[in-house]
Scaffold this active site. Structure first.
Site, mmCIF file in Angstrom:
data_model
loop_
_atom_site.group_PDB
_atom_site.id
_atom_site.type_symbol
_atom_site.label_atom_id
_atom_site.label_comp_id
_atom_site.label_asym_id
_atom_site.label_seq_id
_atom_site.Cartn_x
_atom_site.Cartn_y
_atom_site.Cartn_z
ATOM 1 C CG ASP A 183 -1.850 0.289 1.422
ATOM 2 O OD1 ASP A 183 -2.532 1.323 -0.228
ATOM 3 O OD2 ASP A 183 -2.096 1.143 1.877
ATOM 4 C CD GLU A 211 -3.415 8.859 -4.678
ATOM 5 O OE1 GLU A 211 -3.399 7.558 -3.300
ATOM 6 O OE2 GLU A 211 -3.568 10.098 -4.335
ATOM 7 C CB SER A 251 -12.581 4.279 7.604
ATOM 8 O OG SER A 251 -11.419 3.160 6.895
HETATM 9 P P1 13P Z 1 -9.081 5.063 5.854
HETATM 10 O O1 13P Z 1 -8.112 5.679 6.531
HETATM 11 O O2 13P Z 1 -10.027 5.465 5.434
HETATM 12 O O3 13P Z 1 -9.413 3.936 6.466
HETATM 13 O O4 13P Z 1 -7.878 4.720 4.761
HETATM 14 C C1 13P Z 1 -6.581 3.522 4.181
HETATM 15 C C2 13P Z 1 -6.756 3.208 2.844
HETATM 16 O O5 13P Z 1 -6.622 4.172 2.029
HETATM 17 C C3 13P Z 1 -4.857 2.871 2.846
HETATM 18 O O6 13P Z 1 -4.125 2.658 1.692
HETATM 19 O O1 G3H Z 2 -2.988 4.526 3.753
HETATM 20 C C1 G3H Z 2 -2.637 4.720 4.518
HETATM 21 C C2 G3H Z 2 -2.308 3.306 5.425
HETATM 22 O O2 G3H Z 2 -3.425 3.542 6.425
HETATM 23 C C3 G3H Z 2 -1.441 2.854 6.062
HETATM 24 O O3 G3H Z 2 -0.909 4.101 7.309
HETATM 25 O O4 G3H Z 2 1.887 4.264 6.900
HETATM 26 O O5 G3H Z 2 0.901 4.573 9.319
HETATM 27 O O6 G3H Z 2 0.649 2.151 8.533
HETATM 28 P P1 G3H Z 2 0.260 3.732 8.257
HETATM 29 ZN ZN ZN Z 3 -4.451 5.186 1.054
#
Ligand code: 13P
Ligand code: G3H
Ligand code: ZN
Length: 305
Positions: free
Chosen positions: A79, A131, A209
């Site tokens: 991610d 993106e 979310s």
């Molecule tokens: P949320 O913070 O809305 O859960 O989004 C998570 C997200 O986009 C991870 O890539």
């Molecule tokens: O979109 C991002 C995620 O919520 C990951 O966040 O880098 O704090 O794990 P993090």
């Molecule tokens: Zn994200």
């Protein structure tokens, strides 16, 4: 073969979405695995760069291997990879897909870097998410001060030039617990226009979310201090899934919030408890419950395994 591509196409055809659920420890991954098994759902298990360094790559790969053994319709995803190097590392480790998030760069530079990642990943059979536009929010490695909506014309050029398999679009969602100060809205018109130009490209919604107010209440009742928390509404997500080509819905905050609010509750109510299994176990149960409901009632991926 029922690989990630198969499920993305199935989701496009049948208007459901794969949950892309972030994990950062064994219990959060178990919550995702259990929810996916109970609902007979395919899903994506996501690790951010910071989650990867928190757990360490050996643990991530061992955990993912175990998760996939339990549900072969789970796919490991990087991610918000910010560089070619981290994406290459994830490809080499055996991830199913990677996101190269070069959305903070200017458009031509974003294309250049995304294309470089796609060329490498595709040679190894790994899917790539790119993106354009910017999704507001502050997380460890994800930082943008305001939403810059995706331009459908740029989306078209970007997809053609880079060969991405999935495209994350900025239509009004944002990362974290404070997504809106007023009522939630999403620019469905942008989705419609992108779909007119790119009818078979799987679209991704980050920052999806719902930030259930009952969870926020539990969090605050047991010593937490979240104010003005507000997520996307389920209705908007359902519309994006059932009427548009959004087939990957990213969720991290709802897992964190369900897990941590329940953990807070157990610790507050049991001041002598020292056994991590007692509070982490309850956090895991709550996250599983929230994810199962999301899979059934919002993503409609239940039974699609
Ligand atoms: P949320 O913070 O809305 O859960 O989004 C998570 C997200 O986009 C991870 O890539
Ligand atoms: O979109 C991002 C995620 O919520 C990951 O966040 O880098 O704090 O794990 P993090
Ligand atoms: Zn994200």
């Amino acid at each position: 073969m029922k690989d990630l591509k198969f499920y993305l196409n199935k989701a496009l055809k049948n208007h459901f979405a794969l949950g892309a659920f972030n994990f950062c420890n064994m219990e959060s991954l178990q919550a995702i695995v259990n929810a996916s098994l109970k609902t007979k759902s395919p899903a994506i298990i996501s690790v951010s760069e910071s989650a990867l360094s928190y757990m360490g790559e050996d643990f991530v790969m061992a955990l993912a291997k175990t998760a996939k053994k339990q549900n072969p319709a789970l796919f490991l995803h990087l991610d918000h990879g910010k560089s070619y190097e981290i994406c290459k590392k994830a490809v080499d480790l055996g991830f199913d897909s990677v996101m190269i998030d070069a959305s903070a760069l200017d458009f031509k530079e974003n294309i250049k870097l995304t294309k470089k990642v796609a060329l490498y990943a595709h040679k190894k059979g790994v899917l790539v998410e790119g993106e354009i536009g910017q999704i507001k929010g502050v997380e460890d490695n994800v930082k943008a001060d305001q939403n810059i909506y995706t331009s459908p014309q740029e989306a078209c050029e970007f997809a053609r030039e880079t060969g991405v398999d999935m495209l994350a679009v900025a239509i009004g969602t944002s990362h974290g617990v404070n997504k809106y100060s007023k009522n939630p809205t999403l620019r469905m018109d942008i989705l419609t226009e992108i779909e007119r130009l790119l009818p078979s490209l799987p679209l991704v919604l980050h920052g999806a979310s719902t930030v259930d107010e009952r969870l926020v209440e539990t969090f605050n009742n047991f010593g937490g201090q979240l104010s003005k928390a507000k997520g996307v509404s389920e209705e908007l997500l359902i519309e994006a899934v059932t009427k548009h080509n959004v087939v990957k819905i990213n969720t991290d905050t709802d897992i964190r919030l369900s897990f941590t609010s329940e953990t807070r509750k157990v610790l507050e109510e049991n001041k002598k408890e020292i056994d991590p299994r007692k509070y982490l176990g309850k956090g895991r149960e709550k996250a599983e419950q929230i994810l199962s409901a999301k899979i059934r009632n919002v993503l409609f991926s239940a039974g699609k395994k």
